[in-house]
Design a protein around this motif. Structure first.
Motif, PDB file in Angstrom:
ATOM      1  N   ASP A  44      16.042  49.761 -88.733  1.00  0.00           N
ATOM      2  CA  ASP A  44      17.438  49.964 -89.119  1.00  0.00           C
ATOM      3  C   ASP A  44      17.651  51.351 -89.714  1.00  0.00           C
ATOM      4  N   ASP A  45      16.587  51.910 -90.294  1.00  0.00           N
ATOM      5  CA  ASP A  45      16.702  53.204 -90.965  1.00  0.00           C
ATOM      6  C   ASP A  45      16.358  54.388 -90.062  1.00  0.00           C
ATOM      7  N   TYR A  46      15.552  54.133 -89.022  1.00  0.00           N
ATOM      8  CA  TYR A  46      15.118  55.251 -88.173  1.00  0.00           C
ATOM      9  C   TYR A  46      14.853  54.752 -86.757  1.00  0.00           C
ATOM     10  N   PRO A 225      10.649  60.158 -96.206  1.00  0.00           N
ATOM     11  CA  PRO A 225      10.603  61.537 -96.699  1.00  0.00           C
ATOM     12  C   PRO A 225      10.174  61.669 -98.156  1.00  0.00           C
ATOM     13  N   ILE A 226       9.413  62.742 -98.420  1.00  0.00           N
ATOM     14  CA  ILE A 226       8.967  63.052 -99.776  1.00  0.00           C
ATOM     15  C   ILE A 226       9.947  64.023-100.423  1.00  0.00           C
ATOM     16  N   GLU A 227       9.714  64.339-101.682  1.00  0.00           N
ATOM     17  CA  GLU A 227      10.603  65.246-102.400  1.00  0.00           C
ATOM     18  C   GLU A 227      10.565  66.656-101.815  1.00  0.00           C
ATOM     19  N   TYR A 228      11.649  67.380-101.991  1.00  0.00           N
ATOM     20  CA  TYR A 228      11.808  68.716-101.424  1.00  0.00           C
ATOM     21  C   TYR A 228      10.675  69.661-101.816  1.00  0.00           C
ATOM     22  N   SER A 229      10.381  69.753-103.096  1.00  0.00           N
ATOM     23  CA  SER A 229       9.375  70.722-103.561  1.00  0.00           C
ATOM     24  C   SER A 229       8.009  70.432-102.959  1.00  0.00           C
ATOM     25  N   GLU A 230       7.655  69.160-102.865  1.00  0.00           N
ATOM     26  CA  GLU A 230       6.362  68.787-102.271  1.00  0.00           C
ATOM     27  C   GLU A 230       6.353  69.095-100.777  1.00  0.00           C
ATOM     28  N   ALA A 231       7.485  68.854-100.127  1.00  0.00           N
ATOM     29  CA  ALA A 231       7.584  69.114 -98.688  1.00  0.00           C
ATOM     30  C   ALA A 231       7.404  70.601 -98.395  1.00  0.00           C
ATOM     31  N   ILE A 232       8.026  71.448 -99.178  1.00  0.00           N
ATOM     32  CA  ILE A 232       7.919  72.895 -98.971  1.00  0.00           C
ATOM     33  C   ILE A 232       6.484  73.362 -99.206  1.00  0.00           C
ATOM     34  N   TYR A 233       5.866  72.831-100.257  1.00  0.00           N
ATOM     35  CA  TYR A 233       4.468  73.197-100.554  1.00  0.00           C
ATOM     36  C   TYR A 233       3.556  72.779 -99.398  1.00  0.00           C
ATOM     37  N   LEU A 234       3.716  71.556 -98.913  1.00  0.00           N
ATOM     38  CA  LEU A 234       2.882  71.064 -97.820  1.00  0.00           C
ATOM     39  C   LEU A 234       3.120  71.870 -96.543  1.00  0.00           C
ATOM     40  N   ALA A 235       4.376  72.184 -96.261  1.00  0.00           N
ATOM     41  CA  ALA A 235       4.701  72.942 -95.051  1.00  0.00           C
ATOM     42  C   ALA A 235       4.011  74.304 -95.065  1.00  0.00           C
ATOM     43  N   ASP A 236       4.088  74.996 -96.183  1.00  0.00           N
ATOM     44  CA  ASP A 236       3.455  76.314 -96.283  1.00  0.00           C
ATOM     45  C   ASP A 236       1.935  76.206 -96.212  1.00  0.00           C
ATOM     46  N   THR A 237       1.405  75.122 -96.745  1.00  0.00           N
ATOM     47  CA  THR A 237      -0.040  74.892 -96.671  1.00  0.00           C
ATOM     48  C   THR A 237      -0.483  74.690 -95.226  1.00  0.00           C
ATOM     49  N   TYR A 238       0.285  73.911 -94.478  1.00  0.00           N
ATOM     50  CA  TYR A 238      -0.042  73.675 -93.069  1.00  0.00           C
ATOM     51  C   TYR A 238       0.055  74.963 -92.251  1.00  0.00           C
ATOM     52  N   VAL A 239       1.051  75.787 -92.546  1.00  0.00           N
ATOM     53  CA  VAL A 239       1.207  77.055 -91.828  1.00  0.00           C
ATOM     54  C   VAL A 239       0.007  77.964 -92.081  1.00  0.00           C
ATOM     55  N   LYS A 240      -0.385  78.086 -93.344  1.00  0.00           N
ATOM     56  CA  LYS A 240      -1.508  78.950 -93.705  1.00  0.00           C
ATOM     57  C   LYS A 240      -2.818  78.427 -93.111  1.00  0.00           C
TER      58      LYS A 240
END
Length: 300
Positions: A44-46, A225-240
């Motif tokens: 129902d949610d996704y 979905p997780i919190e914004y700050s954690e998502a941004i940190y994880l995204a940059d970690t994956y890129v690096k």
């Protein structure tokens, strides 16, 4: 309803829509996206989209008078999309080692138009499948650079508000779907690096090298979905992480390019198109002759 039947039903609907709304010589369509790697969700949610790429055969008129090959996205009545490509474009698309097109060689979901050159299409797909491992390893350097480009694209899209994801973006201030793609692509790059440049694309697509727990964690990035700050940190970690793995791979390996595979692929496509067009022309001539005979008979 079993997943496979559900997917095929959706593809059948798209095929029927194409037949009713276009005059293309539709050969086959392939599924692209989350269903291929087990990250689809229907709650129902996704609810995951059914994204397909449809390949068409040019007519004789296309070959003689239209230098630009068809490549467009069509919108159905229910607002879902179908990406339509002239089959002659496939060789160049695979030459670029674009993972979204390599994925089409490994999807278990194909839908062949039963009313158009079915036998020839099935033989073509069989030959294409036999070549797929050679194709996916043809130019590993280009492949990982293409992957890197997609990773940068997903990182940029993470904080970009889109029409289709406005509501969830307003809630979380980022696009959770892009984070899950970032994680998936980064893990795929790491696996290629671990194997010193060997591309086992079917395993990469399915993330077979990860544990069930690790795969579920990546899937939840888009469904829970997780919190914004954690998502941004994880995204940059994956890129690096991906950048580091790609740089090491390109520095430590002398990766070669297999042009023989590309030549075989292009020959396969050319022969398939040639055979289909010849049969179309013969059928057209036969139909015209029958109509002339019918007209003469009516005039007597």
């Amino acid at each position: 309803m079993a997943k496979k039947q559900m997917v095929l039903n959706e593809m059948k609907k798209k095929m029927n829509w194409l037949k009713e709304n276009t005059d293309y010589h539709v050969a086959f369509m392939c599924l692209q996206g989350s269903q291929n790697y087990g990250f689809d969700e229907y709650t129902d949610d996704y609810s995951s989209d059914f994204d397909v790429k449809c390949f068409i055969i040019p007519t004789l008129k296309d070959l003689l008078e239209r230098p630009n090959m068809i490549s467009k996205e069509l919108v159905m009545n229910d607002k879902s999309h179908i990406e339509v490509k002239d089959i002659r474009l496939l060789g160049n698309l695979l030459y670029k080692m674009n993972p979204t097109y390599l994925e089409l060689l490994y999807t278990p979901y194909f839908y062949v138009n039963k009313e158009y050159q079915r036998v020839r299409t099935l033989l073509f797909l069989k030959s294409l499948k036999e070549m797929r491992d050679d194709i996916s390893n043809r130019d590993v350097k280009r492949f990982v650079k293409s992957m890197q480009g997609f990773i940068y694209e997903k990182r940029k899209g993470l904080e970009k508000r889109t029409d289709s994801g406005q509501e969830i973006f307003d809630i979380y201030k980022y696009n959770p779907k892009q984070l899950h793609h970032l994680a998936r692509l980064s893990e795929m790059v790491s696996e290629v690096a671990r194997l010193d440049g060997k591309v086992n694309f079917e395993s990469l697509m399915n993330l077979d090298f990860l544990s069930i727990k690790e795969k579920n964690k990546i899937k939840k990035y888009k469904t829970a979905p997780i919190e914004y700050s954690e998502a941004i940190y994880l995204a940059d970690t994956y890129v690096k992480k991906a950048e580091c793995e790609i740089n090491k791979l390109l520095e430590n390996n002398s990766l070669t390019v297999n042009d023989i595979t590309l030549d075989k692929l292009n020959s396969l496509i050319e022969d398939y198109v040639s055979d289909c067009v010849k049969i179309d022309v013969i059928k057209s001539i036969q139909k015209t002759n029958q109509e002339k005979k019918g007209a003469k008979a009516d005039s007597r």
